[in-house]
Design a protein around this motif. Structure first.
Motif, PDB file in Angstrom:
ATOM      1  N   TYR A 132      47.969  38.835  43.816  1.00 55.59           N
ATOM      2  CA  TYR A 132      48.203  37.833  42.967  1.00 55.59           C
ATOM      3  C   TYR A 132      47.140  36.662  42.913  1.00 55.59           C
ATOM      4  O   TYR A 132      47.051  36.148  41.945  1.00 55.59           O
ATOM      5  N   ALA A 133      46.787  36.326  44.157  1.00 57.32           N
ATOM      6  CA  ALA A 133      45.864  35.416  44.208  1.00 57.32           C
ATOM      7  C   ALA A 133      44.479  35.686  43.512  1.00 57.32           C
ATOM      8  O   ALA A 133      43.901  34.879  42.682  1.00 57.32           O
ATOM      9  N   ASN A 134      44.019  37.039  43.717  1.00 59.58           N
ATOM     10  CA  ASN A 134      42.932  37.503  43.150  1.00 59.58           C
ATOM     11  C   ASN A 134      43.130  37.554  41.661  1.00 59.58           C
ATOM     12  O   ASN A 134      42.371  37.488  40.912  1.00 59.58           O
ATOM     13  N   LEU A 135      44.397  38.197  41.204  1.00 59.52           N
ATOM     14  CA  LEU A 135      44.580  38.337  39.667  1.00 59.52           C
ATOM     15  C   LEU A 135      44.687  36.963  39.100  1.00 59.52           C
ATOM     16  O   LEU A 135      44.175  36.734  37.918  1.00 59.52           O
ATOM     17  N   LEU A 136      45.158  35.859  39.601  1.00 55.17           N
ATOM     18  CA  LEU A 136      45.429  34.911  38.934  1.00 55.17           C
ATOM     19  C   LEU A 136      44.324  33.730  39.145  1.00 55.17           C
ATOM     20  O   LEU A 136      43.919  32.870  38.051  1.00 55.17           O
TER      21      LEU A 136
END
Length: 290
Positions: free
Chosen positions: A31-35
């Protein structure tokens, strides 16, 4: 060297954490990479678009997101490889059609084992205790750091393997007797170095430089070639099917094995496109082939 040793001890401590906890960390990174981060998002997107021109932007986005879920799971599964037990890997990796290894053993043919960067290729090393062959050699590429090369060999040598650096393989095979006692395990979709590009083929709708070291062996010795078809069943569980690659005639012709391997791999990728390593710059040297 001191910092490397500290880092390695941290890795070992993390490796002893249960997989359910590590998958929680994988979710956080995803999620950190996605956002926020967008690690190699452009590379993955470009590779997917070029490989699947028939897919819509929405489909490409869906594959990319599933890929990054699998990718971050792979990172923590790789971490777990330092300490995971053979018993646990037996549960998590189902090996199908193992008869091909017995067949090659009875024919007294050493095996060139060909896999792609399909998740999770690192866990295939646990196959060694199941083989009738006495020696199993995972093949790896030399890294600059002697310290980390030793750690890579440590992972690859688990479960009774004897890892070989890529430049050692040819000598080992040519010097060994033809007795069917050895399996040489290649992750064979590597990108050759710029200076080593001598052959290209059509792969995923693109002209692709191909590593051909194992193909050269097919015309030098009477070897058996086995393809590894990996499938992610669910998180942390994989199924592996093994297929013998046979020549069209009595013997293999030049470039026959490398072409057949890439045909099989392309089928694997098209069936489960989110399970291949799209973040790798696989086509960075494709202009050399023009």
């Amino acid at each position: 060297m001191f910092l490397n040793r500290i880092l390695f001890q941290i890795i070992l401590l993390c490796s002893r954490l249960p997989l359910w906890f590590l998958y929680g960390l994988s979710d956080i990174l995803y999620y950190a990479n996605l956002l926020f981060v967008g690690y190699r998002k452009k590379v993955v997107t470009e590779n997917l678009r070029n490989s699947f021109p028939e897919k819509s932007p929405k489909e490409i986005t869906q594959i990319r997101r599933r890929f990054f879920r699998n990718f971050f799971d792979y990172i923590f599964e790789m971490l777990k490889t330092f300490t995971i037990s053979e018993t646990e890997l037996r549960v998590r990796m189902q090996h199908l059609n193992q008869d091909v290894f017995r067949e090659c053993y009875e024919e007294k043919k050493d095996i060139i084992f060909l896999a792609g960067h399909v998740f999770n290729w690192e866990w295939i090393n646990a196959l060694a205790p199941l083989l009738p062959q006495k020696e199993s050699h995972p093949v790896y590429r030399k890294v600059q750091s002697t310290f980390w090369e030793e750690k890579i060999k440590f992972i690859r040598n688990r479960f009774g393997n004897k890892a070989l650096e890529a430049k050692e393989v040819l000598r080992s095979i040519l010097q060994s007797g033809e007795n069917g006692q050895s399996v040489y395990m290649f992750v064979a979709d590597q990108t050759p170095h710029f200076s080593e590009i001598h052959y290209g083929l059509d792969f995923l709708n693109q002209k692709t430089p191909a590593f051909i070291g194992y193909d050269k062996l097919s015309t030098k010795k009477d070897l058996a070639f086995v393809y590894c078809d990996m499938k992610k069943v669910k998180r942390g569980y994989y199924q592996v099917n093994y297929y013998r690659i046979y020549p069209d005639g009595e013997k293999f012709k030049p470039y026959e094995v490398v072409n057949k391997f890439h045909e099989l791999l392309e089928n694997t990728i098209k069936t489960r496109p989110d399970n291949w390593l799209w973040s790798h710059r696989r086509w960075k040297y494709k202009d050399v082939l023009k």
